[in-house]
Design an enzyme around this catalytic site. Sequence first.
Site, mmCIF file in Angstrom:
data_model
loop_
_atom_site.group_PDB
_atom_site.id
_atom_site.type_symbol
_atom_site.label_atom_id
_atom_site.label_comp_id
_atom_site.label_asym_id
_atom_site.label_seq_id
_atom_site.Cartn_x
_atom_site.Cartn_y
_atom_site.Cartn_z
ATOM 1 N N ALA A 68 43.515 36.607 43.262
ATOM 2 C CA ALA A 68 43.449 35.427 44.133
ATOM 3 C C ALA A 68 44.576 34.490 43.722
ATOM 4 O O ALA A 68 45.083 34.572 42.608
ATOM 5 C CB ALA A 68 42.098 34.747 43.959
ATOM 6 N N GLY A 107 40.955 39.590 42.271
ATOM 7 C CA GLY A 107 40.842 39.822 43.710
ATOM 8 C C GLY A 107 41.656 41.023 44.170
ATOM 9 O O GLY A 107 41.306 41.665 45.165
ATOM 10 N N GLU A 110 39.525 43.869 43.667
ATOM 11 C CA GLU A 110 38.416 43.778 44.627
ATOM 12 C C GLU A 110 38.851 44.265 46.014
ATOM 13 O O GLU A 110 38.073 44.908 46.724
ATOM 14 C CB GLU A 110 37.883 42.340 44.676
ATOM 15 C CG GLU A 110 37.158 41.973 43.382
ATOM 16 C CD GLU A 110 36.738 40.513 43.347
ATOM 17 O OE1 GLU A 110 37.637 39.647 43.317
ATOM 18 O OE2 GLU A 110 35.526 40.240 43.358
ATOM 19 N N GLU A 130 38.832 37.692 35.721
ATOM 20 C CA GLU A 130 38.423 36.351 36.143
ATOM 21 C C GLU A 130 37.796 35.560 35.007
ATOM 22 O O GLU A 130 37.933 34.335 34.926
ATOM 23 C CB GLU A 130 37.432 36.445 37.312
ATOM 24 C CG GLU A 130 38.055 36.795 38.653
ATOM 25 C CD GLU A 130 38.158 38.298 38.911
ATOM 26 O OE1 GLU A 130 38.042 39.089 37.937
ATOM 27 O OE2 GLU A 130 38.358 38.682 40.072
#
Length: 706
Positions: A68, A107, A110, A130
Amino acid sequence: MNIESQTGAVTCERRGKILVVTIDNAPVNALNSAVRRGLTEAIEKAESDDQVEAVMLIGAGRNFIGGADIREFGKPSLPPTLPEVCNRIEACSKPVVAAIHGAALGGGLEVALAAHYRLAVAGAKLGLPEVELGLLPGAGGTQRTPRLIGVRAALDLMTTGCRVDAKQARELGLVDRVPASEDTLAEGLAYTQELLALKARPRRTCDAAGLADKAAAAAELEAAHNSILGNTRGLVSPLKIVEAVRAALEHSFEEGLRIERKLFLECMESSQRAGLVHAFMAERDVWKLPETRQAAPRRIDQVGIVGGGTMGAGIAVAVLDAGLPVVMIERDEASLARGRANIEKVYDRLVERGRMSADAKATVMARWSGSTRYESLAEVDLVIEAVFEDIAIKQEVFAQFDRVLKPGATLATNTSYLDIDALAATTSRPQDVIGLHFFSPANIMKLLEIVVPSKASAEVVATAFELAKKLRKVPVRAGVCDGFIGNRILAVYRAAADAMMEDGASPWQIDKALRDFGFAMGPFQVTDLAGGDIGWATRKRRAVTRDPEDRYVQIGDRLCERGWFGQKTGRGYYVYASGSREGTPDPEVEAIIDEERRRAGVTPRDFSDDEIIRRYMAAMINEGANVVHEGIALRPLDVDVAFVHGYGFPRFRGGPMKYADTVGLGSVLDDIRRFANEDPRFWRPSPLLVELVERGADFASLNQHA
Ligand code: 3HC
Ligand code: NAI
């Protein structure tokens, strides 16, 4: 081959029946709002285009996706959210393949897990880090990963933040294939074509069977929970990760995602997240300097080290570990043999523990050579002096450097406190002189203060930063003053701790309060570990210039006069059972403290843990502000990085200056003014702190102007 569309940071290109979707958002393809939108549009396009039968996701540049976009954290987020993007990818009616190279982190992984098939080339780095940013995987990672690879492996990835390579990822079941070549595009296309030929259908991770055996999964969760409980290092997010995985076990996939989102947003709002992201960014910003912009570094192919004691040997190990040859100079053959033995001791321990082979040790030691003659330094590109902390001896050593080193060599000193400007002035080449202040043990500690004297050239500063990169150190630029950034600030908060001890708090109460705050160790434990004699020598050196009006707590001197230097002598502030590194409170030390209180005319009072923290932190922050004000540190973030990497400051608080912003500079200044009622000489508000409070600004505003 035809270009189909271009959506900002994501481009689509149809190759036969395959829509190749390239994430192209330098430097690391972070998933900002443009990428999220682009990915969603790419999937819509694949769905609506009859000629497309499969989708392949790939990253441009050196990585798949670095995660992210950290720079969007704390700001209002634009739709679509990352969980929505992942769900859209997973729901795609045509097979989606992720072709991974470089980083697929957070992310980024993910997104790959939401794809239906995954391939990773050698050199890929996969992980869910994270937790290092105070977060949990918030785009389905806590729900998809245990379904794919089981509870234990998933929790391991998520709570440690560890990265795995392509082969390990294959073994874990995170990816399906590790191809022979590293040509991600060609291998990805070949794999997708194979899948099409096999008429493969979308295979959704949300349907994977990793949690099918509920009882086994629950048992793994409980076992992991217990071990994580004892190992969170004060962090909140590891336990939230466990909670999210529990939701994966106990609820539907959709409900699990909802719970994950709630927990993720809680983490996002936390000061721990803010502190950890600050630390991450600051570690990258310390490299950004006027000098590294102005000049390119000189080549470093060979390094000289003078002195093979505690620091010289540790620095030699760091340099040898970086693959560089080392020439060590010592006073005489016996000292040289000791220097070599000090280095070998480090490697022997690794060999004993099975972490290094005897052959590997021999290969490393072959890069070492020793001499008692300075002429042996004729070819080195950079030399680091680590002899006794005595200006006269160091001047002699630098005179030798001046005589034998080739033009353009870099001359560095590891001095802790001495005036490097004065040392540089004794040479004919002050532009080549710099301070490289390593921390003990130098092969372990990450911090390297790069101390820049007034005449140092930009090229020499850039060279010092280049050395830091080669040694994998975290460099912080500092100016010349007594103690530079770290030790100068340390002297002040250490004095605040001594004052609290004389005023009524015990060393163990102070240490515990600071450990509870998140420090690796309290100040008295640190003294016992480092050796009380080091600080004692500094205090004696400073005695001549000390203002007799300043408060001076003598308790440490009383211990040192008894030969109680800490762990190495079996007692210091604490007493150590033979061979133990765990100290226990010492009633005799308490008696000495009582005696000193009486001598100083102090009536002891109680301190709450909160007051201990406030005083300790106020002293640290105030001197940190002075250090920035005087330009010794370029920015508050440099102070933060120095403390996180050199002084055991809790990373999740970001550093002392970030912590000050978190509690509010007004509150810190109020504290200092209140403490000043008792001791106005010690508690003098820093002009920078006063100015920032008056302007309603914070330390972060100074980082932005860097
Ligand atoms: N977002 C925004 N910027 C990022 C970023 C990210 N996720 N990751 C790296 N950057 C920036 C860095 O700040 C740096 O910027 P700068 O050039 O202005 O200083 C630049 O990219 C290059 O970074 P590095 O110097 O670290 O480059 P490397 O090549 O050494 O390493 C990397 C690349 C392995 C991707 C490394 O940067 C990294 O580990 N990044 C962080 C990975 C991470 O923690 N991802 C998880 C994010 S949280 C998340 O994904 C939440 C999700 O679950 C919802
Ligand atoms: P040390 O006493 O362990 O080692 C000094 C070494 O220098 C000895 O091996 C000695 O034989 C050698 N030496 C002395 N004069 C010499 C000369 N003229 N030529 C060649 N070799 C000579 O000292 P230590 O602790 O390694 O400290 C070295 C320097 O590093 C000092 O300036 C100190 O302030 C600094 N430093 C020390 C730290 C620590 O924690 N010990 C931390 C950071 C810096």
